[in-house]
Every structure is written in C-alpha cells, then in structure tokens.
Motif scaffolding. Sequence first.
Motif, mmCIF file in Angstrom:
data_model
loop_
_atom_site.group_PDB
_atom_site.id
_atom_site.type_symbol
_atom_site.label_atom_id
_atom_site.label_comp_id
_atom_site.label_asym_id
_atom_site.label_seq_id
_atom_site.Cartn_x
_atom_site.Cartn_y
_atom_site.Cartn_z
ATOM 1 N N PRO A 1 5.636 11.395 -0.140
ATOM 2 C CA PRO A 1 6.264 11.794 1.126
ATOM 3 C C PRO A 1 5.652 11.096 2.341
ATOM 4 O O PRO A 1 6.346 10.764 3.295
ATOM 5 C CB PRO A 1 6.025 13.307 1.196
ATOM 6 N N GLU A 2 4.334 10.835 2.288
ATOM 7 C CA GLU A 2 3.720 10.128 3.429
ATOM 8 C C GLU A 2 4.235 8.683 3.532
ATOM 9 O O GLU A 2 4.464 8.175 4.630
ATOM 10 C CB GLU A 2 2.202 10.098 3.293
ATOM 11 N N ASP A 3 4.405 8.064 2.374
ATOM 12 C CA ASP A 3 4.940 6.702 2.388
ATOM 13 C C ASP A 3 6.367 6.717 2.913
ATOM 14 O O ASP A 3 6.767 5.853 3.710
ATOM 15 C CB ASP A 3 4.941 6.085 0.977
ATOM 16 N N ASP B 1 0.810 -1.225 0.000
ATOM 17 C CA ASP B 1 0.000 0.000 0.000
ATOM 18 C C ASP B 1 0.845 1.278 0.000
ATOM 19 O O ASP B 1 0.372 2.332 0.439
ATOM 20 C CB ASP B 1 -0.978 0.034 1.195
ATOM 21 N N THR B 2 2.091 1.184 -0.421
ATOM 22 C CA THR B 2 2.888 2.392 -0.651
ATOM 23 C C THR B 2 3.284 2.352 -2.131
ATOM 24 O O THR B 2 3.079 1.343 -2.804
ATOM 25 C CB THR B 2 4.183 2.419 0.198
ATOM 26 N N ASN B 3 3.868 3.450 -2.643
ATOM 27 C CA ASN B 3 4.349 3.355 -4.022
ATOM 28 C C ASN B 3 5.870 3.155 -4.072
ATOM 29 O O ASN B 3 6.505 3.429 -5.073
ATOM 30 C CB ASN B 3 3.876 4.532 -4.885
ATOM 31 N N VAL B 4 6.400 2.631 -2.963
ATOM 32 C CA VAL B 4 7.816 2.256 -2.943
ATOM 33 C C VAL B 4 7.867 0.732 -3.103
ATOM 34 O O VAL B 4 7.173 0.006 -2.386
ATOM 35 C CB VAL B 4 8.482 2.670 -1.612
ATOM 36 N N VAL B 5 8.669 0.291 -4.076
ATOM 37 C CA VAL B 5 8.734 -1.145 -4.364
ATOM 38 C C VAL B 5 10.052 -1.696 -3.832
ATOM 39 O O VAL B 5 11.111 -1.125 -4.067
ATOM 40 C CB VAL B 5 8.643 -1.389 -5.896
ATOM 41 N N ALA B 6 9.958 -2.816 -3.087
ATOM 42 C CA ALA B 6 11.186 -3.436 -2.565
ATOM 43 C C ALA B 6 11.029 -4.950 -2.593
ATOM 44 O O ALA B 6 9.935 -5.470 -2.356
ATOM 45 C CB ALA B 6 11.440 -2.974 -1.130
ATOM 46 N N HIS B 7 12.103 -5.631 -2.917
ATOM 47 C CA HIS B 7 12.102 -7.092 -2.964
ATOM 48 C C HIS B 7 13.207 -7.601 -2.048
ATOM 49 O O HIS B 7 14.365 -7.681 -2.452
ATOM 50 C CB HIS B 7 12.366 -7.584 -4.395
ATOM 51 N N ALA B 8 12.856 -7.889 -0.808
ATOM 52 C CA ALA B 8 13.877 -8.325 0.162
ATOM 53 C C ALA B 8 14.371 -9.728 -0.188
ATOM 54 O O ALA B 8 13.598 -10.577 -0.652
ATOM 55 C CB ALA B 8 13.287 -8.319 1.571
#
Length: 309
Positions: free
Chosen positions: A290-292, A125-132
């Motif tokens: 910025p909120e994310d 639910d953020t627009n930051v994408v991460a693949h741990a």
Amino acid sequence: MSDEKILIGVIGGSGLYHLDNLTFVKTVNPETPWGHPSSPITIASLPSGAKIAFLARHGVGHSINPSAVPGRANIAALKSLGVRAILAFSAVGSLREEIAPGSFAIPTQIIDRTKGIRPASFFQDTNVVAHAMFGDPFSNKFVKWLEDKVAKALEKEGRGVKLFTEKCIVCMEGPQFSTRAESKMYRAWGGDLINMSVLPEAKLAREAELSYALIATATDYDSWRPQSEAVTAHEVFKTLKANADTSRFVAATILEELQEAITGENASTFLEEVGSMKFSIMPRSEKQNPEDRAKLAYILPEYFSGEEQ
Ligand SMILES: CSC[C@H]1O[C@H](OP(=O)(O)O)[C@H](O)[C@@H]1O
Ligand SMILES: Nc1ncnc2[nH]cnc12
C-alpha cells in the motif's frame, strides 16, 4: 496555489536558469515522495494569461552535478502542477562537423551511457514492476510539431542559428568529459550529440505519461576532432550565453502555440503518452505494498489511487 492546471513544463539546462522574458507570477516548491525538485519552480504567464512552469535542472546557482539531479522529484513535481508536456533544453557537445557550436538540434534517439548510479524509474525500490515502452524515447508527435515551430522561431530571431533534426544523442555519466577514444566510438555508433542529462529525465517523463521533447543547443565539438583541443568547460561557456538567449527567444515564441496545441481539439492525439503505462505495469504477481501504491499514485493516480486491483 489555485486549482488552475499548468499544462506546460520547461526544464532549463546549463546556462538557462530562468525565462525572464516571460511574466513572473510566483515560485512553488512541491515536496514529492521523491523529495524536492532541483530548485523552486517558477510559474510564469504567457501573453494569453496561460501559465507555464519553469525548472532549472541544476538549480538556479548551478549547484547540482548531472549525476545528482533529482530526476524523479523534478518530473513528479511538474506533474503535480498539472503539466502534460515538458520542453527540455540542454547544452550538448557535437559529434558531427556540420553541427557547429551555436547550432540547435531536436534529437529523436538516445544511446544510454549512464552508469546505473541515477535512480531511473519511479518503480525502483517498490514491489510494483513496470516496463515502459521506450523505443521512441521522445514524443513523436511533439517532436514533429516542434521541428516546424523551432525552425520558424529561429528564422524569426534572424541570428542564423541552424536547426538539425532526427539526431541521436548519447547520454554519458560525467562529470568528466569523454576521452578522445570514447568520443570517436560514439560517432561510430551513430551518435550525433552528447550530454549528461537527457537520461533518466526522458525515461521518467515516459513513466509519468508526460510528453517530452528536447531542444539540444550545441556548445562544443567534444573530443573527437584530431587537430582540435579536447572539450573543456571553458569552451562550453563561450557559447552558453548566446545559446541561452536564443533558447529564451524560442520558448517565448512557441509556448503560446504549444498551449493551444495541447488544449485544442487534437490534444488527445498530441499527448500520445496518456494511457501508455496501462500496458506497461505487470499484472500483480505479489501483493502490492500500500505504501508503494500511495507513492506511485502521486504520478499515476489513474492506476494507483483506488483500491488494490
Ligand atoms: C557545462 S558542460 C556539461 C553539462 O552541460 C549539460 O547540462 P544540461 O544538459 O543540463 O544543459 C550537460 O548535460 C552537462 O550536465
Ligand atoms: N562535450 C560534452 N559532453 C557532455 N556533455 C556536454 N554538454 C555540453 N558539451 C558536452
């Protein structure tokens, strides 16, 4: 709250709702961007004076079912206290004859059988994408260290509790237990243990760059044994108290040494997850909200607290 960092977090599962063999200091209940943790966190002190944080996964009165455990708030709250390593405990079913109820195990692999209904990422639910990275779902160095220390602690306790290592745990959704067919299928897949709570906890710890290991305490044989009754909660309860007593003994025996390991000169190699998300967060393809960023800064200030990059 003083500025003193608490470096060790302990998560207790079914039957393990407190570590009352340590010295109680106070409780705290941090509000995170994902809400409050399962229960107020108990701060307790070790004989050296170092503090640890204890959290009951299902709440102190066991009122939170496994699918509803607020995993993100739990991990974020522990990190907000300064925690770097989490030692989690879980009551598990055994999928192997040799792992009798009452045995302890430290798994190194997980098979995910949750159903996608638990929020499993801080980036959701953020627009930051991460693949741990999650090929090794537990922290290798922490696990290796733990295998030796837990074996010694169990020997010291003298109740004959066996320890199994390098096992694979299946995490199912629940709350109902598995069918006999599922239980047999998990064995065929290579599963050795089964619970309802190692995920998303282990994934969230990884995203928050925390070292994470699990001590699995066997309570039953699940439902794969043809001649035996299928597992019931009643069956699980029979072993829960003895397992919790041994878990408290193990915790009290090893936590002081864990504190030394994560503050000593090899701390940076021991805490191998620190810095790991740097290569997991996708370079920006869209403007980061910025909120994310503010929300994510709560768990990863190194990457999200500054100006947008
Ligand atoms: C009480 S039986 C099923 C329940 O027990 C385990 O809980 P935890 O992992 O928190 O010890 C299992 O995962 C289920 O949630
Ligand atoms: N058989 C089982 N299945 C899932 N979670 C469990 N926790 C304890 N025993 C279990």
